[in-house]
Motif scaffolding. Structure first.
Motif, mmCIF file in Angstrom:
data_model
loop_
_atom_site.group_PDB
_atom_site.id
_atom_site.type_symbol
_atom_site.label_atom_id
_atom_site.label_comp_id
_atom_site.label_asym_id
_atom_site.label_seq_id
_atom_site.Cartn_x
_atom_site.Cartn_y
_atom_site.Cartn_z
ATOM 1 N N GLU A 75 0.833 -1.206 0.000
ATOM 2 C CA GLU A 75 0.000 0.000 0.000
ATOM 3 C C GLU A 75 0.863 1.249 0.000
ATOM 4 O OE1 GLU A 75 -3.194 0.309 -0.647
ATOM 5 O OE2 GLU A 75 -3.142 -1.849 -0.851
ATOM 6 N N ASN A 76 1.967 1.195 0.731
ATOM 7 C CA ASN A 76 2.890 2.323 0.729
ATOM 8 C C ASN A 76 3.512 2.496 -0.656
ATOM 9 O OD1 ASN A 76 2.274 2.562 3.423
ATOM 10 N ND2 ASN A 76 4.250 1.843 4.163
ATOM 11 N N ALA A 77 3.784 1.391 -1.326
ATOM 12 C CA ALA A 77 4.334 1.471 -2.691
ATOM 13 C C ALA A 77 3.355 2.202 -3.596
ATOM 14 C CB ALA A 77 4.634 0.074 -3.228
ATOM 15 N N LYS A 78 2.069 1.911 -3.460
ATOM 16 C CA LYS A 78 1.053 2.606 -4.263
ATOM 17 C C LYS A 78 1.083 4.098 -3.985
ATOM 18 C CE LYS A 78 -2.189 -1.270 -4.280
ATOM 19 N NZ LYS A 78 -3.485 -1.728 -3.775
ATOM 20 N N MET A 79 1.204 4.445 -2.716
ATOM 21 C CA MET A 79 1.207 5.850 -2.332
ATOM 22 C C MET A 79 2.443 6.573 -2.884
ATOM 23 S SD MET A 79 -0.042 5.316 1.559
ATOM 24 C CE MET A 79 -1.032 6.706 2.021
ATOM 25 N N ILE A 80 3.585 5.915 -2.819
ATOM 26 C CA ILE A 80 4.816 6.538 -3.315
ATOM 27 C C ILE A 80 4.785 6.643 -4.837
ATOM 28 C CG2 ILE A 80 7.321 6.268 -3.488
ATOM 29 C CD1 ILE A 80 6.241 7.314 -0.737
ATOM 30 N N ILE A 81 4.267 5.619 -5.522
ATOM 31 C CA ILE A 81 4.117 5.713 -6.984
ATOM 32 C C ILE A 81 3.247 6.911 -7.324
ATOM 33 C CG2 ILE A 81 3.089 4.643 -9.032
ATOM 34 C CD1 ILE A 81 3.879 1.901 -7.798
ATOM 35 N N GLN A 82 2.140 7.053 -6.618
ATOM 36 C CA GLN A 82 1.232 8.179 -6.877
ATOM 37 C C GLN A 82 1.944 9.506 -6.656
ATOM 38 O OE1 GLN A 82 -0.391 10.408 -4.457
ATOM 39 N NE2 GLN A 82 -1.573 11.384 -6.065
ATOM 40 N N GLU A 83 2.702 9.593 -5.589
ATOM 41 C CA GLU A 83 3.413 10.838 -5.284
ATOM 42 C C GLU A 83 4.486 11.151 -6.339
ATOM 43 O OE1 GLU A 83 5.147 13.289 -1.601
ATOM 44 O OE2 GLU A 83 3.861 11.572 -1.306
ATOM 45 N N ILE A 84 5.223 10.139 -6.758
ATOM 46 C CA ILE A 84 6.250 10.347 -7.786
ATOM 47 C C ILE A 84 5.601 10.820 -9.084
ATOM 48 C CG2 ILE A 84 7.962 9.190 -9.257
ATOM 49 C CD1 ILE A 84 8.506 7.323 -6.799
ATOM 50 N N LEU A 85 4.522 10.158 -9.482
ATOM 51 C CA LEU A 85 3.846 10.549 -10.725
ATOM 52 C C LEU A 85 3.300 11.971 -10.635
ATOM 53 C CD1 LEU A 85 1.978 7.237 -11.606
ATOM 54 C CD2 LEU A 85 4.011 8.178 -12.723
ATOM 55 N N GLN A 86 2.763 12.332 -9.475
ATOM 56 C CA GLN A 86 2.252 13.699 -9.292
ATOM 57 C C GLN A 86 3.393 14.710 -9.410
ATOM 58 O OE1 GLN A 86 -1.135 14.791 -8.713
ATOM 59 N NE2 GLN A 86 -0.045 16.614 -9.380
ATOM 60 N N GLU A 87 4.530 14.399 -8.820
ATOM 61 C CA GLU A 87 5.686 15.302 -8.892
ATOM 62 C C GLU A 87 6.221 15.403 -10.326
ATOM 63 O OE1 GLU A 87 6.849 17.334 -6.626
ATOM 64 O OE2 GLU A 87 5.700 16.609 -4.923
ATOM 65 N N ILE A 88 6.237 14.287 -11.043
ATOM 66 C CA ILE A 88 6.665 14.319 -12.448
ATOM 67 C C ILE A 88 5.698 15.193 -13.240
ATOM 68 C CG2 ILE A 88 6.955 12.959 -14.564
ATOM 69 C CD1 ILE A 88 7.925 10.640 -12.756
ATOM 70 N N PHE A 89 4.409 15.021 -12.998
ATOM 71 C CA PHE A 89 3.406 15.848 -13.674
ATOM 72 C C PHE A 89 3.655 17.330 -13.375
ATOM 73 C CE2 PHE A 89 -0.654 18.061 -13.939
ATOM 74 C CZ PHE A 89 -1.069 17.703 -15.214
ATOM 75 N N ASN A 90 3.933 17.652 -12.119
ATOM 76 C CA ASN A 90 4.205 19.041 -11.747
ATOM 77 C C ASN A 90 5.428 19.592 -12.480
ATOM 78 O OD1 ASN A 90 2.027 18.901 -10.000
ATOM 79 N ND2 ASN A 90 3.283 18.606 -8.170
ATOM 80 N N ILE A 91 6.487 18.795 -12.543
ATOM 81 C CA ILE A 91 7.699 19.234 -13.249
ATOM 82 C C ILE A 91 7.382 19.502 -14.717
ATOM 83 C CG2 ILE A 91 9.931 18.398 -14.161
ATOM 84 C CD1 ILE A 91 10.302 19.359 -11.349
ATOM 85 N N PHE A 92 6.633 18.600 -15.343
ATOM 86 C CA PHE A 92 6.326 18.752 -16.767
ATOM 87 C C PHE A 92 5.205 19.757 -17.030
ATOM 88 C CE2 PHE A 92 9.180 15.335 -17.314
ATOM 89 C CZ PHE A 92 9.618 15.430 -18.619
ATOM 90 N N SER A 93 4.718 20.381 -15.989
ATOM 91 C CA SER A 93 3.755 21.465 -16.156
ATOM 92 C C SER A 93 4.457 22.818 -16.100
ATOM 93 C CB SER A 93 2.689 21.396 -15.060
ATOM 94 O OG SER A 93 1.980 20.194 -15.175
ATOM 95 N N LYS A 94 5.768 22.796 -15.963
ATOM 96 C CA LYS A 94 6.562 24.030 -15.885
ATOM 97 C C LYS A 94 6.820 24.578 -17.282
ATOM 98 C CE LYS A 94 7.231 23.415 -11.428
ATOM 99 N NZ LYS A 94 6.765 24.212 -10.393
ATOM 100 N N ASN A 95 7.683 25.520 -17.354
ATOM 101 C CA ASN A 95 8.030 26.233 -18.585
ATOM 102 C C ASN A 95 8.757 25.310 -19.571
ATOM 103 O OD1 ASN A 95 8.906 27.982 -20.522
ATOM 104 N ND2 ASN A 95 9.874 29.409 -19.102
ATOM 105 N N LEU A 96 7.998 24.677 -20.453
ATOM 106 C CA LEU A 96 8.580 23.756 -21.439
ATOM 107 C C LEU A 96 8.937 24.440 -22.758
ATOM 108 C CD1 LEU A 96 6.268 20.658 -20.942
ATOM 109 C CD2 LEU A 96 8.736 20.670 -20.670
ATOM 110 N N THR A 97 8.785 25.747 -22.825
ATOM 111 C CA THR A 97 8.953 26.446 -24.104
ATOM 112 C C THR A 97 10.354 26.309 -24.678
ATOM 113 O OG1 THR A 97 9.416 28.500 -22.925
ATOM 114 C CG2 THR A 97 7.141 28.147 -23.667
ATOM 115 N N GLN A 98 11.367 26.198 -23.836
ATOM 116 C CA GLN A 98 12.738 26.116 -24.328
ATOM 117 C C GLN A 98 13.184 24.684 -24.614
ATOM 118 O OE1 GLN A 98 15.683 28.593 -23.037
ATOM 119 N NE2 GLN A 98 14.350 30.186 -22.242
ATOM 120 N N SER A 99 12.328 23.737 -24.311
ATOM 121 C CA SER A 99 12.743 22.341 -24.442
ATOM 122 C C SER A 99 12.852 21.877 -25.894
ATOM 123 C CB SER A 99 11.789 21.423 -23.679
ATOM 124 O OG SER A 99 10.521 21.438 -24.287
ATOM 125 N N ALA A 100 12.093 22.458 -26.788
ATOM 126 C CA ALA A 100 12.105 22.084 -28.214
ATOM 127 C C ALA A 100 11.793 20.601 -28.416
ATOM 128 C CB ALA A 100 13.445 22.457 -28.866
#
Length: 191
Positions: A75-100
């Motif tokens: 159950e903790n693994a599920k929670m950590i997977i969810q948290e990691i995915l949420q953090e990845i989503f947050n990172i990829f919601s940042k300023n991607l304009t320069q990424s090309a």
């Protein structure tokens, strides 16, 4: 009248648990599929060589060995997977304009992350209160803090480098490593 309302409430509770249970049953399959698709999309996103960014790679030195995070229970693994995915989503919601990067791949990647985070949240809702009262919850909270710290370092690195192409390439490679941990945790869902 009161008994009728109580009956409706009980039925609603029963059905919501059933739906949540079904989501959790298919979670491992969905997570494996999402991991594979995410890795493919991350590889496909970039048209650039990381070789030109090696000088920047030295500037990003995580203090947490992210791949070695310990997660004691399923159950903790599920929670950590969810948290990691949420953090990845947050990172990829940042300023991607320069990424090309390929925009369609970014959109599919973000969409996949969003849907998987929603699935995990629905699955975990029933288990969350139960887990946080167990003695292992301190370990879970420490692991959760390490995840947040790790992604805060990524965010700071991107800001410091002004969201440059090389900074995004380094973070993209780091996110690939995150999916190694997610894959490791997903395999634990089988057990």
């Amino acid at each position: 009248m009161t008994s009728r309302c109580l009956l409706h409430f009980c039925l609603l509770l029963l059905f919501s648990r059933e739906i949540s249970s079904r989501l959790c049953t298919m979670l491992q399959f969905q997570q494996n599929k999402m991991n594979k698709e995410s890795l493919e999309l991350l590889e496909k996103m970039s048209r650039n060589s990381i070789a030109q960014c090696l000088h920047e790679r030295e500037a990003f030195k995580p203090t947490v060995d992210f791949i070695q995070l310990s997660v004691p229970q399923t159950e903790n693994a599920k929670m950590i997977i969810q948290e990691i995915l949420q953090e990845i989503f947050n990172i990829f919601s940042k300023n991607l304009t320069q990424s090309a990067w390929d925009g369609a791949s970014i959109d599919r990647f973000q969409n996949g992350l969003y849907h998987q985070v929603q699935r995990l949240e629905a699955c975990l809702t029933v288990h969350m209160e139960k887990e946080m009262t167990k003695p292992e919850s301190e370990d879970l909270q420490l692991t959760s803090w390490r995840v947040k710290q790790y992604f805060q370092m990524m965010d700071s690195f991107l800001k410091e480098k002004r969201y440059s192409l090389c900074a995004w390439e380094i973070i993209r490679k780091e996110i690939l490593r995150c999916f190694v941990l997610i894959d490791k945790l997903t395999r634990r869902l089988q057990n």
